[in-house]
Write a protein that holds these residues in place. Structure first.
Motif, PDB file in Angstrom:
ATOM      1  N   THR A 155       0.752  -1.149  -0.225  1.00 32.09           N
ATOM      2  CA  THR A 155       0.123  -0.052   0.070  1.00 32.09           C
ATOM      3  C   THR A 155       0.994   1.181   0.133  1.00 32.09           C
ATOM      4  O   THR A 155       0.401   2.229  -0.805  1.00 32.09           O
ATOM      5  CB  THR A 155      -0.954   0.039   1.250  1.00 32.09           C
ATOM      6  OG1 THR A 155      -1.688  -1.151   1.259  1.00 32.09           O
ATOM      7  CG2 THR A 155      -1.989   1.410   1.158  1.00 32.09           C
ATOM      8  N   PHE A 211      -9.020   7.799   3.271  1.00 30.85           N
ATOM      9  CA  PHE A 211      -8.129   6.913   3.020  1.00 30.85           C
ATOM     10  C   PHE A 211      -7.796   5.968   4.350  1.00 30.85           C
ATOM     11  O   PHE A 211      -7.452   4.928   4.380  1.00 30.85           O
ATOM     12  CB  PHE A 211      -6.679   7.692   2.949  1.00 30.85           C
ATOM     13  CG  PHE A 211      -5.670   6.961   2.867  1.00 30.85           C
ATOM     14  CD1 PHE A 211      -5.000   6.185   1.711  1.00 30.85           C
ATOM     15  CD2 PHE A 211      -4.641   7.085   4.087  1.00 30.85           C
ATOM     16  CE1 PHE A 211      -3.907   5.317   1.723  1.00 30.85           C
ATOM     17  CE2 PHE A 211      -3.526   6.038   4.070  1.00 30.85           C
ATOM     18  CZ  PHE A 211      -3.091   5.236   2.975  1.00 30.85           C
ATOM     19  N   SER A 230     -10.489   3.339   4.468  1.00 30.21           N
ATOM     20  CA  SER A 230     -10.020   2.162   3.618  1.00 30.21           C
ATOM     21  C   SER A 230      -8.952   1.366   4.075  1.00 30.21           C
ATOM     22  O   SER A 230      -8.922  -0.006   4.065  1.00 30.21           O
ATOM     23  CB  SER A 230      -9.771   2.603   2.263  1.00 30.21           C
ATOM     24  OG  SER A 230     -10.879   3.626   1.792  1.00 30.21           O
ATOM     25  N   TRP A 231      -7.769   2.207   4.558  1.00 30.72           N
ATOM     26  CA  TRP A 231      -6.758   1.268   5.182  1.00 30.72           C
ATOM     27  C   TRP A 231      -6.986   0.744   6.410  1.00 30.72           C
ATOM     28  O   TRP A 231      -6.652  -0.545   6.508  1.00 30.72           O
ATOM     29  CB  TRP A 231      -5.568   2.536   5.554  1.00 30.72           C
ATOM     30  CG  TRP A 231      -4.329   2.045   6.328  1.00 30.72           C
ATOM     31  CD1 TRP A 231      -4.560   1.822   7.811  1.00 30.72           C
ATOM     32  CD2 TRP A 231      -3.151   1.672   6.083  1.00 30.72           C
ATOM     33  NE1 TRP A 231      -3.321   1.527   8.101  1.00 30.72           N
ATOM     34  CE2 TRP A 231      -2.556   1.478   7.158  1.00 30.72           C
ATOM     35  CE3 TRP A 231      -2.587   1.530   4.788  1.00 30.72           C
ATOM     36  CZ2 TRP A 231      -1.058   1.051   7.348  1.00 30.72           C
ATOM     37  CZ3 TRP A 231      -1.376   1.215   4.595  1.00 30.72           C
ATOM     38  CH2 TRP A 231      -0.494   1.088   5.769  1.00 30.72           C
ATOM     39  N   LEU A 282      -8.571  -2.825   5.276  1.00 31.66           N
ATOM     40  CA  LEU A 282      -7.580  -3.440   4.606  1.00 31.66           C
ATOM     41  C   LEU A 282      -6.665  -4.191   5.654  1.00 31.66           C
ATOM     42  O   LEU A 282      -6.592  -5.254   5.447  1.00 31.66           O
ATOM     43  CB  LEU A 282      -6.753  -2.967   3.599  1.00 31.66           C
ATOM     44  CG  LEU A 282      -5.610  -3.883   3.142  1.00 31.66           C
ATOM     45  CD1 LEU A 282      -6.030  -4.535   2.054  1.00 31.66           C
ATOM     46  CD2 LEU A 282      -4.432  -2.773   2.419  1.00 31.66           C
ATOM     47  N   ILE A 303      -7.639  -3.983  -4.453  1.00 34.32           N
ATOM     48  CA  ILE A 303      -7.717  -2.776  -3.199  1.00 34.32           C
ATOM     49  C   ILE A 303      -6.308  -2.194  -2.697  1.00 34.32           C
ATOM     50  O   ILE A 303      -6.149  -0.935  -2.533  1.00 34.32           O
ATOM     51  CB  ILE A 303      -8.189  -3.434  -1.803  1.00 34.32           C
ATOM     52  CG1 ILE A 303      -9.730  -3.942  -2.198  1.00 34.32           C
ATOM     53  CG2 ILE A 303      -8.087  -2.296  -0.675  1.00 34.32           C
ATOM     54  CD1 ILE A 303     -10.165  -4.804  -1.302  1.00 34.32           C
ATOM     55  N   THR A 304      -5.395  -2.892  -2.692  1.00 34.47           N
ATOM     56  CA  THR A 304      -4.149  -2.248  -2.371  1.00 34.47           C
ATOM     57  C   THR A 304      -3.366  -1.146  -3.431  1.00 34.47           C
ATOM     58  O   THR A 304      -3.011  -0.252  -3.185  1.00 34.47           O
ATOM     59  CB  THR A 304      -2.797  -3.467  -2.139  1.00 34.47           C
ATOM     60  OG1 THR A 304      -2.742  -4.271  -3.113  1.00 34.47           O
ATOM     61  CG2 THR A 304      -3.287  -4.115  -0.942  1.00 34.47           C
ATOM     62  N   GLU A 347      -5.457   0.558  -5.439  1.00 33.48           N
ATOM     63  CA  GLU A 347      -5.993   1.662  -5.484  1.00 33.48           C
ATOM     64  C   GLU A 347      -5.565   2.478  -4.095  1.00 33.48           C
ATOM     65  O   GLU A 347      -5.667   3.872  -4.211  1.00 33.48           O
ATOM     66  CB  GLU A 347      -7.528   1.229  -5.104  1.00 33.48           C
ATOM     67  CG  GLU A 347      -8.723   2.458  -5.016  1.00 33.48           C
ATOM     68  CD  GLU A 347      -8.595   3.634  -6.091  1.00 33.48           C
ATOM     69  OE1 GLU A 347      -8.884   4.858  -5.823  1.00 33.48           O
ATOM     70  OE2 GLU A 347      -8.329   3.158  -7.355  1.00 33.48           O
ATOM     71  N   LEU A 348      -5.432   1.826  -3.008  1.00 35.89           N
ATOM     72  CA  LEU A 348      -4.880   2.550  -1.806  1.00 35.89           C
ATOM     73  C   LEU A 348      -3.403   3.195  -1.985  1.00 35.89           C
ATOM     74  O   LEU A 348      -3.355   4.275  -1.451  1.00 35.89           O
ATOM     75  CB  LEU A 348      -4.872   1.619  -0.666  1.00 35.89           C
ATOM     76  CG  LEU A 348      -6.324   1.291   0.129  1.00 35.89           C
ATOM     77  CD1 LEU A 348      -6.216   0.332   1.082  1.00 35.89           C
ATOM     78  CD2 LEU A 348      -6.813   2.766   0.613  1.00 35.89           C
ATOM     79  N   ASN A 349      -2.814   2.530  -2.713  1.00 33.63           N
ATOM     80  CA  ASN A 349      -1.523   3.038  -3.077  1.00 33.63           C
ATOM     81  C   ASN A 349      -1.566   4.491  -3.750  1.00 33.63           C
ATOM     82  O   ASN A 349      -0.984   5.236  -3.559  1.00 33.63           O
ATOM     83  CB  ASN A 349      -0.671   1.870  -3.622  1.00 33.63           C
ATOM     84  CG  ASN A 349       0.808   2.562  -4.201  1.00 33.63           C
ATOM     85  OD1 ASN A 349       0.904   2.812  -5.344  1.00 33.63           O
ATOM     86  ND2 ASN A 349       1.663   2.492  -3.191  1.00 33.63           N
ATOM     87  N   GLU A 373      -4.071   6.324  -3.826  1.00 32.47           N
ATOM     88  CA  GLU A 373      -4.714   7.422  -2.829  1.00 32.47           C
ATOM     89  C   GLU A 373      -3.580   7.816  -2.044  1.00 32.47           C
ATOM     90  O   GLU A 373      -3.510   8.983  -1.553  1.00 32.47           O
ATOM     91  CB  GLU A 373      -5.908   6.808  -2.266  1.00 32.47           C
ATOM     92  CG  GLU A 373      -7.066   6.358  -3.011  1.00 32.47           C
ATOM     93  CD  GLU A 373      -8.190   5.944  -1.995  1.00 32.47           C
ATOM     94  OE1 GLU A 373      -8.141   6.277  -0.703  1.00 32.47           O
ATOM     95  OE2 GLU A 373      -9.220   5.467  -2.534  1.00 32.47           O
ATOM     96  N   GLU A 374      -2.823   6.885  -1.436  1.00 32.72           N
ATOM     97  CA  GLU A 374      -1.607   7.460  -0.385  1.00 32.72           C
ATOM     98  C   GLU A 374      -0.803   8.119  -1.085  1.00 32.72           C
ATOM     99  O   GLU A 374      -0.361   9.162  -0.375  1.00 32.72           O
ATOM    100  CB  GLU A 374      -0.912   6.034  -0.047  1.00 32.72           C
ATOM    101  CG  GLU A 374       0.213   6.135   1.045  1.00 32.72           C
ATOM    102  CD  GLU A 374       1.496   6.380   0.596  1.00 32.72           C
ATOM    103  OE1 GLU A 374       2.510   7.078   1.316  1.00 32.72           O
ATOM    104  OE2 GLU A 374       1.812   5.996  -0.694  1.00 32.72           O
TER     105      GLU A 374
END
Length: 286
Positions: free
Chosen positions: A104, A200, A203-204, A207, A235-236, A238-240, A242-243
């Motif tokens: 992530t 964020f 969502s984190w 996960l 998911i990871t 997409e989160l990456n 966003e991060e």
């Protein structure tokens, strides 16, 4: 020829079968512990919260538990904790890998700039040095005005809207953190920074929640499952994204402020200025 191919295939299958049955078993050099099951180790016994106490009585204050390929060492007394954590600190300074956190934050599962997940390494030492410099007693005096300002606003918010106590308190904590780290205040819970961060964060948290996804750290072969059968990979990713958008965006605002000559001495400014000397790059600074 066909018989040779068949023989080779049989040998490979037998080899993989033997490896699979050894997976999850306790290695000979490990501390004693409860009997394991092939592949899954001690997973079936773990949901029972009192099981650790029973095992301590049977196997001693220090024993091992297998979670797939992972090994947990359980410390069941104050003396055992002192022995392992305090006296043998050089042997226990590392922390276990966290696949979801790695992919992530870094995107590739290897480089981990997030200090709470960084494994014991030169990177961790550099991060610790930077944190120590910015959190020493003298440096913390610079943050007192921030705490005072945020506390005054909290008092006003509670007088106007006592029912919103939880929301006001979260705003206080988030704004204090943002002010110290990035030099950016969050004056209300409707602020864009607040909304993006908590989107964020939720969502984190989803996960990282235990049991939310397949235990990749315990069964590393799951890393190679195709994405169509591994929803956590989507998911990871997409989160990456966003991060990176969130934290690089904050860092760019700090850099723009510095370019205008309007620095305020926040964490990020210090890291951008002295990070190279400390061995901390821009990826870590964000």
């Amino acid at each position: 020829m066909a018989s040779l191919v068949l023989l080779f295939t049989g040998c490979v299958f037998l080899f993989l079968l033997l490896k699979a049955f050894r997976y999850g078993n306790r290695e000979k050099h490990l501390l004693p512990g409860p009997p394991t099951y092939p592949i899954i180790g001690n997973i079936p016994s773990l949901p029972l919260h009192h099981q650790f106490t029973q095992w301590a009585k049977q196997y001693g204050d220090i024993y091992s538990v297998k979670i797939g390929s992972m090994t947990m060492v359980i410390l069941s007394s104050i003396e055992a904790i002192r022995q392992v954590i305090e006296r043998d600190t050089t042997l226990t300074a590392d922390r276990p890998p966290n696949h979801f956190a790695n992919v992530t934050v870094s995107g590739n599962g290897e480089h981990q700039p997030f200090v709470i997940f960084t494994r014991y390494s030169n990177m961790w030492k550099n991060q610790r040095r930077a944190m120590h410099e910015m959190l020493r007693a003298q440096a913390c005096l610079n943050y007192v005005p921030i705490h005072k300002a945020e506390t005054y606003q909290l008092a006003v918010e509670l007088l106007k809207d006592p029912e919103g106590f939880a929301n006001h308190t979260r705003r206080l904590m988030f704004s204090t953190m943002m002010s110290i780290v990035y030099g950016i205040r969050v004056p209300s819970s409707s602020s864009n920074d607040w909304i993006k961060f908590y989107k964020f964060y939720e969502s984190w948290s989803g996960l990282m929640a235990p049991g939310a996804h397949m235990p990749v750290d315990a069964f590393p072969f799951l890393k190679y499952v195709p994405e169509m059968f591994a929803p956590w990979k989507r998911i990871t990713k997409e989160l990456n994204r966003e991060e990176k958008a969130l934290f690089y965006g904050l860092l760019e605002r700090v850099e723009e402020r510095l370019a205008r000559g309007e620095g305020n001495g926040c964490f990020a400014e210090i890291l951008l200025e002295k990070g190279k000397a400390w061995g901390v790059d821009r990826e870590v600074a964000k």
